[in-house]
Design a protein around this motif. Structure first.
Motif, mmCIF file in Angstrom:
data_model
loop_
_atom_site.group_PDB
_atom_site.id
_atom_site.type_symbol
_atom_site.label_atom_id
_atom_site.label_comp_id
_atom_site.label_asym_id
_atom_site.label_seq_id
_atom_site.Cartn_x
_atom_site.Cartn_y
_atom_site.Cartn_z
ATOM 1 N N GLU A 59 11.677 -11.606 -8.199
ATOM 2 C CA GLU A 59 11.118 -11.358 -9.330
ATOM 3 C C GLU A 59 9.753 -10.708 -9.295
ATOM 4 O OE1 GLU A 59 11.437 -15.272 -11.055
ATOM 5 O OE2 GLU A 59 12.996 -14.598 -12.434
ATOM 6 N N ALA A 60 9.059 -11.108 -8.192
ATOM 7 C CA ALA A 60 7.707 -10.463 -7.584
ATOM 8 C C ALA A 60 7.942 -8.852 -7.358
ATOM 9 C CB ALA A 60 7.010 -10.991 -6.480
ATOM 10 N N ILE A 61 8.958 -8.785 -6.591
ATOM 11 C CA ILE A 61 9.244 -7.068 -6.180
ATOM 12 C C ILE A 61 9.602 -6.561 -7.455
ATOM 13 C CG2 ILE A 61 10.971 -5.701 -4.989
ATOM 14 C CD1 ILE A 61 11.113 -7.849 -3.060
ATOM 15 N N SER A 115 0.749 -1.208 -0.180
ATOM 16 C CA SER A 115 -0.006 -0.204 -0.021
ATOM 17 C C SER A 115 1.020 1.130 -0.098
ATOM 18 C CB SER A 115 -0.963 -0.154 1.001
ATOM 19 O OG SER A 115 -0.286 0.065 2.215
ATOM 20 N N HIS A 116 1.970 1.265 0.668
ATOM 21 C CA HIS A 116 2.877 2.159 0.662
ATOM 22 C C HIS A 116 3.316 2.704 -0.826
ATOM 23 C CE1 HIS A 116 4.259 1.448 4.850
ATOM 24 N NE2 HIS A 116 3.263 2.148 4.871
ATOM 25 N N ILE A 117 3.665 1.820 -1.521
ATOM 26 C CA ILE A 117 4.358 2.467 -2.764
ATOM 27 C C ILE A 117 3.173 2.922 -3.693
ATOM 28 C CG2 ILE A 117 6.319 0.982 -2.986
ATOM 29 C CD1 ILE A 117 4.961 -0.793 -4.676
ATOM 30 N N ALA A 158 5.668 -2.321 -12.762
ATOM 31 C CA ALA A 158 4.146 -1.893 -13.016
ATOM 32 C C ALA A 158 3.788 -0.659 -12.290
ATOM 33 C CB ALA A 158 3.072 -3.232 -12.268
ATOM 34 N N ASN A 159 4.620 -0.167 -11.485
ATOM 35 C CA ASN A 159 4.357 1.164 -10.803
ATOM 36 C C ASN A 159 5.292 2.182 -11.191
ATOM 37 O OD1 ASN A 159 2.010 0.887 -8.440
ATOM 38 N ND2 ASN A 159 3.444 -1.180 -8.401
ATOM 39 N N GLY A 160 5.811 1.908 -12.522
ATOM 40 C CA GLY A 160 6.964 2.958 -12.900
ATOM 41 C C GLY A 160 8.101 3.411 -12.081
ATOM 42 N N LEU A 161 8.328 2.275 -11.181
ATOM 43 C CA LEU A 161 9.353 2.978 -9.881
ATOM 44 C C LEU A 161 11.026 2.137 -10.396
ATOM 45 C CD1 LEU A 161 7.455 1.857 -6.818
ATOM 46 C CD2 LEU A 161 7.905 4.210 -7.824
ATOM 47 N N LEU A 162 11.880 3.099 -10.133
ATOM 48 C CA LEU A 162 13.178 2.553 -10.265
ATOM 49 C C LEU A 162 13.412 1.674 -9.272
ATOM 50 C CD1 LEU A 162 14.684 6.298 -10.815
ATOM 51 C CD2 LEU A 162 14.654 4.320 -12.542
ATOM 52 N N LEU A 163 14.443 0.657 -9.608
ATOM 53 C CA LEU A 163 14.820 -0.344 -8.660
ATOM 54 C C LEU A 163 16.233 -0.663 -8.360
ATOM 55 C CD1 LEU A 163 13.464 -2.735 -7.165
ATOM 56 C CD2 LEU A 163 13.607 -4.207 -9.025
ATOM 57 N N THR A 164 16.713 -0.452 -7.198
ATOM 58 C CA THR A 164 18.076 -0.705 -6.873
ATOM 59 C C THR A 164 18.197 -1.950 -5.835
ATOM 60 O OG1 THR A 164 18.639 1.745 -6.639
ATOM 61 C CG2 THR A 164 20.194 0.295 -5.689
ATOM 62 N N GLY A 214 15.525 -7.315 -13.703
ATOM 63 C CA GLY A 214 15.114 -5.857 -14.136
ATOM 64 C C GLY A 214 15.795 -4.808 -13.142
ATOM 65 N N CYS A 215 16.448 -5.128 -12.248
ATOM 66 C CA CYS A 215 17.108 -4.215 -11.431
ATOM 67 C C CYS A 215 17.723 -2.938 -12.365
ATOM 68 C CB CYS A 215 17.909 -4.716 -10.241
ATOM 69 S SG CYS A 215 17.100 -5.575 -8.899
ATOM 70 N N HIS A 216 17.572 -1.834 -11.936
ATOM 71 C CA HIS A 216 18.300 -0.746 -12.673
ATOM 72 C C HIS A 216 19.641 -0.541 -12.184
ATOM 73 C CE1 HIS A 216 13.892 0.067 -13.015
ATOM 74 N NE2 HIS A 216 14.270 0.021 -14.304
#
Ligand code: C2E
Ligand code: CA
Ligand code: CA
Ligand code: CA
Length: 273
Positions: free
Chosen positions: A214-216, A184-186, A222-228, A245-247
């Motif tokens: 993979e789920a994260i 819910s936070h994101i 799906a939420n257009g967020l960058l991922l580290t 898919g980690c950036h």
């Protein structure tokens, strides 16, 4: 009574814990009174998953204790929060990091902030003043907050984050997956990035661990967020996380946290390559 018995039945009493905490608080107060002598900020590079290029650094506080040596923040941030020193400490880190990072024009600067700092409604003004005073481009600053910060007074925190975003400052959700109600936070909070906690990164070589990451990653996409991914220690972890898919990547595989001058040197040697 022999020594062995005493060890077996020894439990630290409350008195002792309080005494220990009091002495930590007193020492921390002294360290803060002369910040530049005992407190240090180290920086850990954050790299692009595709090119390996350094894109940013995370500021990590260190305390050069006169007796205990270089101390990790894990041991004293909480003490600083409990005794009301965290805002002074947090502001010192921000100012110091903004000054150091002037040497690294292209890099993003990530700074950890305590829930207590974020819950103060004046926080965006403090940040705004620091940015103005140092002539910093706000879009290069990213604040890292943990989910714990969002658990209480979440309406205030949401407003604070929205105001920071108006300034151009971005926000990352740190230690993602270790707190509560992450999902819910994101949705509700204006974060730009999530940082996958080291505990998940550690587990990618097992099947349930891989599925979780993979789920994260899907959630971020799906939420257009960058991922580290943080705490990346092996090449196998790196490859898996990149494929998922980690950036960006951060961890001992790439570099440990180092003093500012070592970052400057890394950038120079990357330039001349
Ligand atoms: P964090 O924000 O999750 O920072 C990442 C921690 O993981 C750092 O520990 C870093 O040294 C460590 N780390 C990085 N890569 C690896 C790796 O590959 N393997 C392993 N085992 N560890 C890795 P550190 O520096 O001890 O900091 C601990 C925590 O203290 C931070 O966790 C953060 O929550 C807090 N902290 C640090 N500096 C500050 C600060 O200025 N303000 C506040 N409020 N908290 C801070
Ligand atoms: Ca962090
Ligand atoms: Ca983290
Ligand atoms: Ca952590």
């Amino acid at each position: 009574m022999d020594g062995r018995d005493r060890y077996v039945f020894f439990t630290p009493d409350l008195d002792e814990i309080v005494r220990h905490r009091d002495s930590t608080n007193r020492e921390l107060r002294q360290a803060l009174a002369s910040c530049d002598e005992q407190l240090r900020v180290h920086y850990q590079p954050i790299c692009c998953a595709q090119t390996g290029e350094i894109t940013g650094v995370e500021a990590l506080l260190r305390w050069q204790h006169p007796i205990h040596g270089l101390m990790s923040p894990a041991g004293f941030i909480q003490a600083a929060e409990e005794c009301g020193l965290i805002e002074v400490l947090g502001n010192w880190v921000l100012r110091k990091a903004l000054a150091d990072a002037r040497e690294w024009p292209g890099l993003r600067l990530a700074v950890n902030v305590s829930p207590i700092q974020v819950r103060n409604r004046a926080f965006p003004d403090v940040i705004g003043e620091m940015l103005a005073a140092s002539g910093w481009d706000p879009t290069r600053l990213e604040l890292e907050i943990t989910e714990t910060a969002l658990m209480t007074r979440s309406q205030d925190v949401a407003e604070t984050l929205a105001r920071l975003r108006e300034l151009g400052v971005s926000c990352a959700l740190d230690d993602f997956g270790t707190g509560y109600s992450s999902l819910s936070h994101i949705r509700d909070i204006a974060v730009d990035r999530i940082k996958i906690d080291r505990s998940f990164v550690n587990a990618v070589e097992s099947r349930p661990g891989a599925a979780l990451v993979e789920a994260i990653a899907n959630l971020a996409r799906a939420n257009g967020l960058l991922l580290t991914a943080e705490g990346v220690e092996t090449q196998a972890q790196f490859e898996f996380l990149r494929a998922a898919g980690c950036h960006e990547m951060q961890g001992y595989l790439l570099s440990r946290p180092v003093p500012a001058h070592a970052i400057t040197r890394m950038l120079e040697s990357a330039d001349t390559r």
